[in-house]
Every structure is written in C-alpha cells, then in structure tokens.
Design a protein around this motif. Structure first.
Motif, PDB file in Angstrom:
ATOM      1  N   GLN A  33       0.805  -1.559 -10.532  1.00 46.21           N
ATOM      2  CA  GLN A  33       0.780  -2.646  -9.533  1.00 46.21           C
ATOM      3  C   GLN A  33      -0.637  -3.194  -9.381  1.00 46.21           C
ATOM      4  O   GLN A  33      -1.598  -2.593  -9.848  1.00 46.21           O
ATOM      5  N   THR A  34      -0.754  -4.336  -8.745  1.00 50.47           N
ATOM      6  CA  THR A  34      -2.063  -4.965  -8.571  1.00 50.47           C
ATOM      7  C   THR A  34      -2.248  -5.454  -7.132  1.00 50.47           C
ATOM      8  O   THR A  34      -1.269  -5.749  -6.442  1.00 50.47           O
ATOM      9  N   GLU A  58       5.876  -8.226   5.706  1.00 50.76           N
ATOM     10  CA  GLU A  58       5.393  -8.369   4.335  1.00 50.76           C
ATOM     11  C   GLU A  58       6.283  -7.533   3.431  1.00 50.76           C
ATOM     12  O   GLU A  58       6.598  -6.387   3.745  1.00 50.76           O
ATOM     13  N   GLY A  60       6.174  -5.783  -0.134  1.00 48.51           N
ATOM     14  CA  GLY A  60       5.226  -5.423  -1.188  1.00 48.51           C
ATOM     15  C   GLY A  60       3.872  -5.055  -0.605  1.00 48.51           C
ATOM     16  O   GLY A  60       2.893  -5.779  -0.756  1.00 48.51           O
ATOM     17  N   THR A  61       3.798  -3.892   0.064  1.00 46.28           N
ATOM     18  CA  THR A  61       2.562  -3.456   0.732  1.00 46.28           C
ATOM     19  C   THR A  61       1.416  -3.269  -0.249  1.00 46.28           C
ATOM     20  O   THR A  61       0.271  -3.608   0.065  1.00 46.28           O
ATOM     21  N   GLY A  62       1.716  -2.692  -1.426  1.00 46.39           N
ATOM     22  CA  GLY A  62       0.674  -2.397  -2.418  1.00 46.39           C
ATOM     23  C   GLY A  62      -0.440  -1.579  -1.797  1.00 46.39           C
ATOM     24  O   GLY A  62      -0.197  -0.493  -1.258  1.00 46.39           O
ATOM     25  N   SER A  63      -1.651  -2.104  -1.809  1.00 46.95           N
ATOM     26  CA  SER A  63      -2.812  -1.408  -1.252  1.00 46.95           C
ATOM     27  C   SER A  63      -2.864  -1.486   0.268  1.00 46.95           C
ATOM     28  O   SER A  63      -3.603  -0.742   0.907  1.00 46.95           O
ATOM     29  N   GLN A  66      -3.314  -7.240   2.002  1.00 46.31           N
ATOM     30  CA  GLN A  66      -2.745  -8.463   2.602  1.00 46.31           C
ATOM     31  C   GLN A  66      -2.296  -8.179   4.044  1.00 46.31           C
ATOM     32  O   GLN A  66      -2.510  -8.998   4.943  1.00 46.31           O
ATOM     33  N   GLU A  81       7.189  -1.186   1.173  1.00 43.67           N
ATOM     34  CA  GLU A  81       6.736  -0.946  -0.208  1.00 43.67           C
ATOM     35  C   GLU A  81       7.749  -0.051  -0.927  1.00 43.67           C
ATOM     36  O   GLU A  81       8.130   0.984  -0.406  1.00 43.67           O
ATOM     37  N   ILE A  82       8.132  -0.462  -2.150  1.00 40.79           N
ATOM     38  CA  ILE A  82       9.187   0.275  -2.853  1.00 40.79           C
ATOM     39  C   ILE A  82       8.674   1.528  -3.568  1.00 40.79           C
ATOM     40  O   ILE A  82       9.444   2.460  -3.801  1.00 40.79           O
ATOM     41  N   ASP A 108      13.220  -0.585  -0.125  1.00 43.93           N
ATOM     42  CA  ASP A 108      13.434  -1.830  -0.871  1.00 43.93           C
ATOM     43  C   ASP A 108      13.299  -3.019   0.069  1.00 43.93           C
ATOM     44  O   ASP A 108      14.181  -3.293   0.885  1.00 43.93           O
ATOM     45  N   GLY A 109      12.185  -3.732  -0.067  1.00 46.18           N
ATOM     46  CA  GLY A 109      11.909  -4.865   0.816  1.00 46.18           C
ATOM     47  C   GLY A 109      12.818  -6.059   0.600  1.00 46.18           C
ATOM     48  O   GLY A 109      12.813  -6.991   1.413  1.00 46.18           O
ATOM     49  N   THR A 125       5.097 -10.523  -1.619  1.00 50.71           N
ATOM     50  CA  THR A 125       3.964 -10.447  -2.557  1.00 50.71           C
ATOM     51  C   THR A 125       4.390  -9.911  -3.918  1.00 50.71           C
ATOM     52  O   THR A 125       3.586  -9.330  -4.642  1.00 50.71           O
ATOM     53  N   THR A 183      11.065  -5.545  -7.636  1.00 48.35           N
ATOM     54  CA  THR A 183      12.063  -4.678  -8.279  1.00 48.35           C
ATOM     55  C   THR A 183      13.126  -4.334  -7.237  1.00 48.35           C
ATOM     56  O   THR A 183      12.921  -4.492  -6.035  1.00 48.35           O
TER      57      THR A 183
HETATM   58  N1  SAH Z   1       0.290  -7.186  -1.065  1.00 46.78           N
HETATM   59  C1  SAH Z   1      -0.305  -6.164  -1.920  1.00 46.78           C
HETATM   60  C2  SAH Z   1      -0.164  -6.468  -3.402  1.00 46.78           C
HETATM   61  C3  SAH Z   1       1.203  -6.426  -3.800  1.00 46.78           C
HETATM   62  S1  SAH Z   1       1.581  -6.199  -5.511  1.00 46.78           S
HETATM   63  C4  SAH Z   1      -1.758  -5.924  -1.571  1.00 46.78           C
HETATM   64  O1  SAH Z   1      -2.308  -6.629  -0.728  1.00 46.78           O
HETATM   65  O2  SAH Z   1      -2.341  -5.009  -2.150  1.00 46.78           O
HETATM   66  C5  SAH Z   1       3.331  -6.154  -5.272  1.00 46.78           C
HETATM   67  C6  SAH Z   1       3.839  -4.902  -4.624  1.00 46.78           C
HETATM   68  O3  SAH Z   1       5.228  -5.107  -4.382  1.00 46.78           O
HETATM   69  C7  SAH Z   1       3.723  -3.657  -5.495  1.00 46.78           C
HETATM   70  O4  SAH Z   1       3.066  -2.649  -4.801  1.00 46.78           O
HETATM   71  C8  SAH Z   1       5.178  -3.307  -5.769  1.00 46.78           C
HETATM   72  O5  SAH Z   1       5.400  -1.912  -5.900  1.00 46.78           O
HETATM   73  C9  SAH Z   1       5.893  -3.879  -4.564  1.00 46.78           C
HETATM   74  N2  SAH Z   1       7.322  -4.155  -4.714  1.00 46.78           N
HETATM   75  C10 SAH Z   1       7.984  -4.575  -5.809  1.00 46.78           C
HETATM   76  N3  SAH Z   1       9.285  -4.713  -5.530  1.00 46.78           N
HETATM   77  C11 SAH Z   1       9.461  -4.369  -4.228  1.00 46.78           C
HETATM   78  C12 SAH Z   1      10.590  -4.310  -3.348  1.00 46.78           C
HETATM   79  N4  SAH Z   1      11.822  -4.608  -3.756  1.00 46.78           N
HETATM   80  N5  SAH Z   1      10.385  -3.930  -2.079  1.00 46.78           N
HETATM   81  C13 SAH Z   1       9.136  -3.598  -1.625  1.00 46.78           C
HETATM   82  N6  SAH Z   1       8.037  -3.631  -2.408  1.00 46.78           N
HETATM   83  C14 SAH Z   1       8.193  -4.018  -3.695  1.00 46.78           C
END
Ligand code: SAH
Length: 187
Positions: A33-34, A58, A60-63, A66, A81-82, A108-109, A125, A183
């Motif tokens: 992820q990024t 939000e 896609g929490t990732g790090s 955001q 975050e998944i 699953d978001g 995101t 995903t």
């Molecule tokens: N907003 C993050 C960057 C997000 S990258 C930040 O500021 O760092 C996208 C993220 O979405 C990844 O961590 C990925 O694992 C997550 N993701 C992908 N599909 C998802 C889903 N269905 N539900 C929740 N998170 C998901």
C-alpha cells in the motif's frame, strides 16, 4: 494549508522513507500500500469542504495521514482499513500522537460504517469502479463524497459527489488520479 502544516508526515511513513516525507510523492507504507502524495491529500481534503461540525468517514486508513489532516478540520473522523496490520498500526500511531477524534476500525470499507452514519463527508482513498452503494446511502443530504472512481489498472477520475435533498447524487470529475484498488473482503 494550516492542517497540512500541523501534520508531521514523517511520522506516518516507515523510518527509511523519512528523508522523503515532505517531497510531493506517494511513498510505500508496507503491505503493498502507499501513502498518497501531499498534493492529493490536500486537494481531497479541500474538495470535501470540511467544517468544525462535520462527521467524516474515510475508506482506506493506510498510514492514518489523511485522517490526521482531516481531523484538524472536522468534529470526528471514522476511518476503515481492510488490512488489519495497517489498521492497528495507524490506530496506535494516531493514539500516540494525541489524535482524539479519529476512530479506526479494521474491516471492509466498501460497506462504510453504518453504525456511525450519516456522514457529512466521505473520502475514499482507494480506487473503485463505481461509488459503493452503501457509501451513497450513508452520506448525509448535502454531504460530499470525494474519491477516485474508475478501473484500478488505469487512471481514475477524482470525483466529487454531492447528495441532494431527493437522495440523488450530482457528480463532477476534478482531475485524473492513480490509486491502489479498493479490495473486497470475501466475507
Ligand atoms: N489514506 C491513506 C492511504 C491509503 S492507500 C493514508 O493517508 O495513508 C489505500 C488504502 O486503502 C490501503 O491501505 C488499502 O489497504 C486500503 N483499502 C483497500 N481496499 C479497502 C477496503 N475495501 N476497505 C478499507 N480499506 C481498503
């Protein structure tokens, strides 16, 4: 700009990436992820038109970066975050840094966070082919959803969708972007 300035991006990236934390680039955060480039975080935050009374979701929490930026501008941020490891790392990081109004959940978001709906702001995101129906449902009337919509193998449109009093969605495309795919869990 003040929210961006107040958010220590170097503490949201792996130690090796720290020297590059304030350049305008996405960076790897593990698990394939990024973290988005700062410009994209800034424009998505601005397009969401945050205010101090807003409840934001939000996907896609990732790090957690955001969510941290957004948390300075709204009342509460709920973020899903998944990847469980990323969710717990981000939750720990946000807690240690003193972000009290960010709530992280592993899951699953695509399904949003129905117990906390409705949301005035939804930021996605990760790239989805279309706006997930559960998220449209969980958006408040007058609320704004911002996210990359389109095929994950190509570029997506950064879309702003506003929910009308009739419950319909008015969409506009802002600029081409490239995100990792949203995903789906098989549960
Ligand atoms: N907003 C993050 C960057 C997000 S990258 C930040 O500021 O760092 C996208 C993220 O979405 C990844 O961590 C990925 O694992 C997550 N993701 C992908 N599909 C998802 C889903 N269905 N539900 C929740 N998170 C998901």
């Amino acid at each position: 700009m003040a929210a961006m300035r107040a958010t220590p991006r170097h503490l949201f990236v792996p130690a090796l990436m720290r020297p590059m934390a304030y350049a305008n680039h996405p960076l790897p955060i593990g698990h394939g992820q990024t973290i988005s480039q700062p410009f994209i975080v800034a424009i998505m935050t601005e397009l969401a038109q945050p205010d101090k009374t807003a409840r934001a979701l939000e996907v896609g929490t990732g790090s957690g970066y955001q969510a941290a930026v957004l948390s300075k501008l709204v009342a509460e941020v709920y973020t899903v975050e998944i990847v469980p490891e990323l969710a717990s790392e981000a939750a720990g990081r946000l807690r240690d840094l003193g972000y009290r109004n960010v709530h992280v959940r592993a899951g699953d978001g695509y399904q949003g966070w129905p117990q906390k709906a409705p949301f005035d702001i939804i930021i996605i995101t990760a790239a989805a082919l279309d706006i997930p129906a559960p998220l449209i449902k969980q958006l408040a009337v007058g609320g704004r959803l911002v996210g990359p919509i389109g095929p994950s193998a190509a570029t997506q449109d950064l879309v702003v969708a506003v929910k009308t009093a009739e419950g319909t969605i008015v969409r506009s495309s802002v600029l081409p972007v490239r995100f990792v795919p949203l995903t789906r869990s098989d549960k």
